[in-house]
Design a protein around this motif. Structure first.
Motif, PDB file in Angstrom:
ATOM      1  N   PRO A  26       9.213 -24.869   6.859  1.00 15.11           N
ATOM      2  CA  PRO A  26       7.826 -25.267   6.557  1.00 15.11           C
ATOM      3  C   PRO A  26       7.377 -26.415   7.450  1.00 15.11           C
ATOM      4  N   THR A  27       6.111 -26.414   7.839  1.00 12.23           N
ATOM      5  CA  THR A  27       5.605 -27.448   8.753  1.00 12.23           C
ATOM      6  C   THR A  27       5.038 -28.647   8.015  1.00 12.23           C
ATOM      7  N   GLY A  28       4.926 -28.572   6.705  1.00 14.84           N
ATOM      8  CA  GLY A  28       4.399 -29.696   5.946  1.00 14.84           C
ATOM      9  C   GLY A  28       4.068 -29.272   4.533  1.00 14.84           C
ATOM     10  N   ILE A  29       3.680 -30.250   3.717  1.00 15.18           N
ATOM     11  CA  ILE A  29       3.338 -29.951   2.326  1.00 15.18           C
ATOM     12  C   ILE A  29       2.157 -30.830   1.902  1.00 15.18           C
ATOM     13  N   ASP A  30       1.235 -30.235   1.185  1.00 11.21           N
ATOM     14  CA  ASP A  30       0.047 -30.939   0.701  1.00 11.21           C
ATOM     15  C   ASP A  30       0.252 -31.286  -0.768  1.00 11.21           C
ATOM     16  N   LEU A  31       0.374 -32.580  -1.061  1.00 11.45           N
ATOM     17  CA  LEU A  31       0.613 -33.009  -2.436  1.00 11.45           C
ATOM     18  C   LEU A  31      -0.602 -32.765  -3.333  1.00 11.45           C
ATOM     19  N   HIS A  32      -1.739 -32.467  -2.737  1.00 15.24           N
ATOM     20  CA  HIS A  32      -2.937 -32.190  -3.528  1.00 15.24           C
ATOM     21  C   HIS A  32      -3.108 -30.691  -3.799  1.00 15.24           C
ATOM     22  N   ALA A  33      -2.154 -29.896  -3.318  1.00 14.94           N
ATOM     23  CA  ALA A  33      -2.204 -28.456  -3.590  1.00 14.94           C
ATOM     24  C   ALA A  33      -1.811 -28.207  -5.046  1.00 14.94           C
ATOM     25  N   SER A  34      -1.933 -26.962  -5.463  1.00 16.75           N
ATOM     26  CA  SER A  34      -1.577 -26.615  -6.839  1.00 16.75           C
ATOM     27  C   SER A  34      -0.070 -26.758  -7.050  1.00 16.75           C
ATOM     28  N   ALA A  35       0.309 -26.949  -8.302  1.00 19.35           N
ATOM     29  CA  ALA A  35       1.735 -27.105  -8.630  1.00 19.35           C
ATOM     30  C   ALA A  35       2.523 -25.866  -8.222  1.00 19.35           C
ATOM     31  N   ALA A  36       1.914 -24.698  -8.398  1.00 14.20           N
ATOM     32  CA  ALA A  36       2.589 -23.449  -8.037  1.00 14.20           C
ATOM     33  C   ALA A  36       2.820 -23.362  -6.526  1.00 14.20           C
ATOM     34  N   ALA A  37       1.820 -23.767  -5.748  1.00 17.12           N
ATOM     35  CA  ALA A  37       1.953 -23.732  -4.283  1.00 17.12           C
ATOM     36  C   ALA A  37       3.015 -24.713  -3.813  1.00 17.12           C
ATOM     37  N   ILE A  38       3.042 -25.895  -4.408  1.00  8.69           N
ATOM     38  CA  ILE A  38       4.037 -26.906  -4.032  1.00  8.69           C
ATOM     39  C   ILE A  38       5.445 -26.422  -4.385  1.00  8.69           C
ATOM     40  N   THR A  39       5.587 -25.830  -5.564  1.00  5.88           N
ATOM     41  CA  THR A  39       6.893 -25.308  -5.983  1.00  5.88           C
ATOM     42  C   THR A  39       7.373 -24.214  -5.037  1.00  5.88           C
ATOM     43  N   ARG A  40       6.441 -23.348  -4.608  1.00  5.32           N
ATOM     44  CA  ARG A  40       6.812 -22.263  -3.684  1.00  5.32           C
ATOM     45  C   ARG A  40       7.285 -22.825  -2.342  1.00  5.32           C
ATOM     46  N   ILE A  41       6.551 -23.815  -1.810  1.00  6.27           N
ATOM     47  CA  ILE A  41       6.954 -24.438  -0.543  1.00  6.27           C
ATOM     48  C   ILE A  41       8.287 -25.142  -0.694  1.00  6.27           C
ATOM     49  N   ASN A  42       8.497 -25.790  -1.832  1.00  9.33           N
ATOM     50  CA  ASN A  42       9.772 -26.465  -2.077  1.00  9.33           C
ATOM     51  C   ASN A  42      10.932 -25.477  -2.078  1.00  9.33           C
ATOM     52  N   HIS A  43      10.735 -24.329  -2.702  1.00 11.39           N
ATOM     53  CA  HIS A  43      11.788 -23.310  -2.734  1.00 11.39           C
ATOM     54  C   HIS A  43      12.109 -22.804  -1.333  1.00 11.39           C
ATOM     55  N   ILE A  44      11.064 -22.590  -0.540  1.00 12.00           N
ATOM     56  CA  ILE A  44      11.281 -22.159   0.857  1.00 12.00           C
ATOM     57  C   ILE A  44      12.016 -23.241   1.634  1.00 12.00           C
ATOM     58  N   ASN A  45      11.611 -24.495   1.436  1.00 11.87           N
ATOM     59  CA  ASN A  45      12.224 -25.623   2.130  1.00 11.87           C
ATOM     60  C   ASN A  45      13.703 -25.743   1.798  1.00 11.87           C
ATOM     61  N   ILE A  46      14.026 -25.614   0.510  1.00 17.79           N
ATOM     62  CA  ILE A  46      15.419 -25.712   0.084  1.00 17.79           C
ATOM     63  C   ILE A  46      16.240 -24.565   0.667  1.00 17.79           C
ATOM     64  N   ALA A  47      15.723 -23.330   0.563  1.00 19.42           N
ATOM     65  CA  ALA A  47      16.451 -22.169   1.090  1.00 19.42           C
ATOM     66  C   ALA A  47      16.670 -22.290   2.595  1.00 19.42           C
TER      67      ALA A  47
END
Length: 218
Positions: A26-47
């Motif tokens: 992932p190229t970045g994360i927006d803390l103002h995005a929805s909780a679902a979007a942040i969780t999805r990016i986090n899962h991709i980042n961890i994997a």
């Protein structure tokens, strides 16, 4: 299968995993995005970073084969392996910071309101700077290792001379762009360096795999 071919396959596997890691990073994360979007990016980042972490010991096994083929009595080959191990530790810590600690902090920050988020934002900033510093250590150390391996390969003679020259160019160019500040340790900048290193390393792995093992003296 000979040990040399096992090392060659480890090199290919480790470097291909590194390329995949950077391509889906992932190229970045927006803390103002929805909780679902942040969780999805986090899962991709961890994997992504789990794959990167898994590739590190495999790659170290592979580069062991490079120095082993050169010969442990060769100071360039031995020094290159030691320096690359140092680089591997640095990139492992960078992956832990960016792929494991970072997502945890982000997930905690999402639960807080803006007034309570400041401390976690400071922690995220520190974590980001730590990741950047460790990535730079990796690039500097791995580039030096590439240069040392290349010197050894050039000295081995004509069959490996071109590989040595190419590796020296990759290592030297990576070091120059890092020290000159012309490349950032972003997913794209760091990924470009990983790609250049991977191409050369896979070429070395192919040469190791194709080479006929020397007969053991009776």
């Amino acid at each position: 299968m000979t040990n040399q071919r096992i090392h060659a396959l480890a090199l290919m596997t480790g470097m291909l995993a590194g390329i995949v890691t950077m391509s889906i990073h992932p190229t970045g994360i927006d803390l103002h995005a929805s909780a679902a979007a942040i969780t999805r990016i986090n899962h991709i980042n961890i994997a992504t970073h789990v794959l990167g972490l898994a590739s590190i010991p495999v790659t170290v096994l592979g580069v062991f084969g490079i120095s082993s083929r050169i010969g442990w009595k060769n100071i360039h080959g031995l020094s290159a392996f030691i320096i690359y191990c140092f680089a591997a530790i640095a990139v492992m810590l960078a992956a832990v910071a960016d792929g494991l600690i970072g997502p945890s902090l982000v997930q905690e920050a999402v639960k807080l309101d803006d007034s309570q988020r400041q401390i976690l934002m400071m922690a995220l900033h520190y974590n980001f700077q730590l990741n950047q510093a460790l990535a730079k250590v990796y690039v500097a150390a791995s580039s030096c290792a590439f240069i040392l391996w290349s010197i050894a390969l050039v000295h081995l003679g004509k069959p490996t001379r071109n590989l040595g020259i190419a590796g020296g160019v990759v290592g030297l160019c990576s070091l120059i762009v890092l020290l000159s500040g012309h490349i950032q340790m972003s997913a794209h900048g760091f990924g470009l360096i990983i790609l250049a290193q991977a191409i050369w390393t896979i070429l070395v792995a192919i040469a190791l795999f194709r080479e006929q093992p020397e007969p053991v003296a009776e």
